[in-house]
Design a protein around this motif. Structure first.
Motif, PDB file in Angstrom:
ATOM      1  N   THR A  77      97.137   6.501 -28.465  1.00  0.00           N
ATOM      2  CA  THR A  77      97.057   5.590 -29.516  1.00  0.00           C
ATOM      3  C   THR A  77      97.903   5.652 -30.566  1.00  0.00           C
ATOM      4  O   THR A  77      98.495   4.525 -31.113  1.00  0.00           O
ATOM      5  CB  THR A  77      95.558   5.569 -30.080  1.00  0.00           C
ATOM      6  OG1 THR A  77      95.319   6.893 -30.751  1.00  0.00           O
ATOM      7  CG2 THR A  77      94.532   5.360 -29.060  1.00  0.00           C
ATOM      8  N   LEU A  78      98.481   6.864 -30.875  1.00  0.00           N
ATOM      9  CA  LEU A  78      99.591   6.987 -31.822  1.00  0.00           C
ATOM     10  C   LEU A  78     101.034   6.167 -31.344  1.00  0.00           C
ATOM     11  O   LEU A  78     101.446   5.270 -31.925  1.00  0.00           O
ATOM     12  CB  LEU A  78      99.915   8.560 -32.055  1.00  0.00           C
ATOM     13  CG  LEU A  78      98.862   9.166 -32.839  1.00  0.00           C
ATOM     14  CD1 LEU A  78      99.223  10.680 -33.342  1.00  0.00           C
ATOM     15  CD2 LEU A  78      98.772   8.535 -34.282  1.00  0.00           C
ATOM     16  N   TRP A  82     102.697   2.642 -32.723  1.00  0.00           N
ATOM     17  CA  TRP A  82     104.137   2.842 -33.024  1.00  0.00           C
ATOM     18  C   TRP A  82     105.009   1.695 -32.421  1.00  0.00           C
ATOM     19  O   TRP A  82     106.085   0.925 -32.759  1.00  0.00           O
ATOM     20  CB  TRP A  82     104.816   4.030 -32.828  1.00  0.00           C
ATOM     21  CG  TRP A  82     106.236   4.091 -33.303  1.00  0.00           C
ATOM     22  CD1 TRP A  82     106.894   4.553 -34.458  1.00  0.00           C
ATOM     23  CD2 TRP A  82     107.286   4.106 -32.451  1.00  0.00           C
ATOM     24  NE1 TRP A  82     108.183   4.485 -34.488  1.00  0.00           N
ATOM     25  CE2 TRP A  82     108.480   4.351 -33.302  1.00  0.00           C
ATOM     26  CE3 TRP A  82     107.810   3.699 -31.061  1.00  0.00           C
ATOM     27  CZ2 TRP A  82     109.739   4.027 -32.547  1.00  0.00           C
ATOM     28  CZ3 TRP A  82     108.809   3.562 -30.727  1.00  0.00           C
ATOM     29  CH2 TRP A  82     110.193   3.870 -31.522  1.00  0.00           C
ATOM     30  N   ALA A 132      95.090   0.830 -29.976  1.00  0.00           N
ATOM     31  CA  ALA A 132      95.966   1.167 -31.244  1.00  0.00           C
ATOM     32  C   ALA A 132      96.161  -0.317 -31.726  1.00  0.00           C
ATOM     33  O   ALA A 132      96.469  -0.622 -33.016  1.00  0.00           O
ATOM     34  CB  ALA A 132      97.382   1.586 -30.944  1.00  0.00           C
ATOM     35  N   THR A 269     100.079  17.734 -36.404  1.00  0.00           N
ATOM     36  CA  THR A 269      99.881  16.800 -37.243  1.00  0.00           C
ATOM     37  C   THR A 269      99.421  16.948 -38.586  1.00  0.00           C
ATOM     38  O   THR A 269      99.748  16.528 -39.575  1.00  0.00           O
ATOM     39  CB  THR A 269      99.362  15.606 -36.304  1.00  0.00           C
ATOM     40  OG1 THR A 269     100.036  15.356 -35.136  1.00  0.00           O
ATOM     41  CG2 THR A 269      99.364  14.429 -37.324  1.00  0.00           C
ATOM     42  N   TYR A 430     100.105   7.775 -45.760  1.00  0.00           N
ATOM     43  CA  TYR A 430      99.629   7.955 -44.498  1.00  0.00           C
ATOM     44  C   TYR A 430      98.712   7.185 -44.033  1.00  0.00           C
ATOM     45  O   TYR A 430      97.822   7.214 -42.865  1.00  0.00           O
ATOM     46  CB  TYR A 430      99.262   9.490 -44.117  1.00  0.00           C
ATOM     47  CG  TYR A 430     100.445  10.395 -43.870  1.00  0.00           C
ATOM     48  CD1 TYR A 430     101.365  10.493 -42.936  1.00  0.00           C
ATOM     49  CD2 TYR A 430     100.652  11.186 -44.986  1.00  0.00           C
ATOM     50  CE1 TYR A 430     102.380  11.401 -42.889  1.00  0.00           C
ATOM     51  CE2 TYR A 430     101.683  12.183 -45.114  1.00  0.00           C
ATOM     52  CZ  TYR A 430     103.063  12.270 -43.968  1.00  0.00           C
ATOM     53  OH  TYR A 430     103.808  12.998 -44.152  1.00  0.00           O
ATOM     54  N   GLN A 433      98.353   5.537 -40.620  1.00  0.00           N
ATOM     55  CA  GLN A 433      98.487   6.399 -39.395  1.00  0.00           C
ATOM     56  C   GLN A 433      97.365   7.306 -39.247  1.00  0.00           C
ATOM     57  O   GLN A 433      96.915   7.807 -38.165  1.00  0.00           O
ATOM     58  CB  GLN A 433      99.645   7.531 -39.638  1.00  0.00           C
ATOM     59  CG  GLN A 433     100.917   6.711 -39.734  1.00  0.00           C
ATOM     60  CD  GLN A 433     102.046   7.805 -39.893  1.00  0.00           C
ATOM     61  OE1 GLN A 433     102.028   8.966 -39.421  1.00  0.00           O
ATOM     62  NE2 GLN A 433     103.128   7.316 -40.863  1.00  0.00           N
ATOM     63  N   GLY A 436      94.815   6.997 -36.229  1.00  0.00           N
ATOM     64  CA  GLY A 436      95.465   7.755 -35.370  1.00  0.00           C
ATOM     65  C   GLY A 436      95.173   9.074 -35.154  1.00  0.00           C
ATOM     66  O   GLY A 436      94.752   9.548 -34.291  1.00  0.00           O
ATOM     67  N   VAL A 437      94.925   9.674 -36.305  1.00  0.00           N
ATOM     68  CA  VAL A 437      94.736  11.263 -36.673  1.00  0.00           C
ATOM     69  C   VAL A 437      93.539  11.606 -36.301  1.00  0.00           C
ATOM     70  O   VAL A 437      93.040  12.491 -35.449  1.00  0.00           O
ATOM     71  CB  VAL A 437      95.004  11.765 -37.937  1.00  0.00           C
ATOM     72  CG1 VAL A 437      94.728  13.000 -38.274  1.00  0.00           C
ATOM     73  CG2 VAL A 437      96.738  11.437 -38.325  1.00  0.00           C
TER      74      VAL A 437
END
Length: 494
Positions: A77-78, A82, A132, A269, A430, A433, A436-437
């Motif tokens: 998904t990260l 992107w 995502a 991460t 972040y 983001q 996704g984490v």
């Protein structure tokens, strides 16, 4: 105050919402239908004897492959986000994703091991790209005067997820187990094809914002990226060419590296974000608290996702699949979780609001602790079922029903709360983001399961199940004990 005309979407509507929601609802429903249908068959197919149409892998190998596959879906998904942000934009990304998933399912339908693993790769890549972006596109429909309808829209949208997940095992699971596994995988491909056609037909109803590429790469950046990408790709290609040509290749050459990546990447991460010098002191404190919740979530998913592997194989081999005179495929058990979510989700939403109105709603760490303890207790229920099946007896299906019910209640305490707290505690830098984490907690948890399987642990053996119960309950109690200290670090969140 928003007037009725301003608050109502123009033109054709879907339950009072913009028609674009119906396009995304149906696309997600069919994508989840294909995904959960294949998922209901995957571990059983891997472990089934070759004489019964399966691949005949040992149970430990089947669980390891299933866990790594699941972890990669969430890890991807990260990069999926992107790719959308820098290259395609959300709408084109979902189109490409649906095509990739469809191809993947049809590759799974080819009765050759090489095509099967290629199919898993395609489905994982496509699923990461969908996850995502499609929720982002729902949000794009609710700008300005329609903003107040956003929560209601996501409730409807998530019903699509659970409808697809509920019917998939009943249809694809039945065909796969009663007719043939590869035909079941093909039906999953047909489901994704229907979703793709529906998505393309309804694309004009989506928000124009979904066509935008938020941060496109310029020509120089693209050239540099291609050069670096080819160099990085060359390393594994050369390595695996040497391994294959030397005759040393086994499946572990794929499963083990992916497991290690799935464990190291989430840890790296979190460490990178936590140590970023640009973070303020309060942001760093919130990230410290978040690490506690992340670890709890990883342990939760480690046990919970075995519902599709360890418990699914147990259902196929050790569970009586007749009830009230009805004979059914073991994959039907995979429909219990979405069924329970649809039944209990509104109850929990009401419960939290009712408690909040009386200033008695549990804190986020307390909810996490309860969810973790419950998923541990679900495997306490698993222990007598294992004991009853020890001599080759078929156990009552009610055991698995009870396990999935307890796990679902735990999920409703932890998963929606985790999504919410991730957005609340995310450092400003972040913000885009951190979702996704959050998904990396699933990756980490599933990779722990894979690592244990690869190390030779008997995941449906009493000692390992007791160990999992102990870890989940003890960590849950620790978080419950320190809930006030963890909550104190939430102060000042945006």
């Amino acid at each position: 105050m928003i007037s009725t005309s301003e608050a109502s979407p123009p033109g054709r509507t879907f339950f009072g919402h913009p028609w674009g929601l119906s396009t995304l609802f149906m696309t997600e429903m069919w994508e989840r239908f294909s995904y959960y249908g294949m998922r209901a068959l995957l571990a059983v197919y891997l472990a089934a004897p070759v004489s019964e149409g399966g691949l005949g892998f040992p149970t430990s190998t089947a669980i390891a492959i299933f866990s790594v596959y699941l972890s990669m879906v969430y890890l991807l998904t990260l990069p999926g986000g992107w790719v959308s942000d820098r290259f395609l934009g959300p709408r084109k990304s979902v189109t490409v994703a649906c095509v990739i998933i469809m191809i993947g399912h049809f590759l799974l339908a080819v009765p050759t091991e090489g095509f099967f693993f290629a199919g898993l790769f395609f489905v994982a890549v496509g699923s990461g790209l969908v996850k995502a972006n499609i929720s982002t596109m729902v949000g794009h429909l609710y700008q300005g005067a329609l903003e107040w309808r956003r929560d209601s829209a996501f409730t409807i949208f998530y019903m699509g997820i659970n409808l697809g997940a509920f019917f998939a095992p009943l249809v694809i699971g039945t065909i796969g187990q009663k007719v043939g596994y590869h035909l079941g995988f093909a039906v999953a491909g047909v489901g994704m094809a229907l979703g793709l056609v529906q998505y393309l037909l309804g694309r004009r109803s989506l928000s124009p914002h979904s066509d935008l590429v938020p941060a496109p790469l310029d020509a120089a950046q693209r050239a540099a990226l291609v050069k670096k990408g080819l160099l990085w790709l060359l390393v594994p290609v050369v390595l695996y060419a040497v391994v294959v040509l030397s005759g040393h290749y086994t499946l572990n050459w794929v499963v083990v590296p992916l497991t290690i990546i799935g464990l190291v990447f989430p840890a790296w991460t979190l460490f990178r974000i936590r140590r970023d010098p640009e973070l303020t002191v309060p942001e760093r404190q919130r990230m410290t608290a978040y690490v506690w919740l992340f670890v709890a979530a990883a342990i939760f998913w480690m046990i919970y996702d075995q519902g599709g592997s360890t418990l699914n194989i147990f259902a196929a081999k050790n569970t009586d699949t007749t009830f009230a005179g009805i004979d059914f495929p073991s994959s039907w058990f995979q429909s219990l979780n979405p069924l329970f979510i649809m039944a209990l989700g509104p109850v929990f939403a009401w419960l939290w609001q009712w408690l909040a109105a009386r200033h008695k709603e549990p804190s986020t760490p307390a909810k996490f602790a309860v969810g973790l303890i419950l998923v541990g207790l679900s495997f306490v229920v698993f222990l007598p079922a294992l004991a009853a099946a020890a001599n080759g007896n078929l156990v009552s299906p009610l055991w698995l029903c009870a396990i999935y019910l307890v796990q679902t209640v735990g999920e409703l305490c932890l998963s929606p709360v985790g999504l919410s707290v991730t957005t609340k505690l995310a450092p400003e830098k972040y913000g885009s983001q951190m979702m996704g984490v959050w998904f990396l907690a699933v990756t980490a948890g599933d990779c722990v399961t894979s690592l244990a399987s690869l190390a030779g642990a008997n995941l449906d053996g009493r000692p390992f199940v007791v160990a999992e119960v102990t870890v989940a309950v003890v960590v849950g109690l620790v978080i419950l004990l320190f809930r006030k200290r963890i909550s104190s670090r939430f102060v000042g969140h945006h």
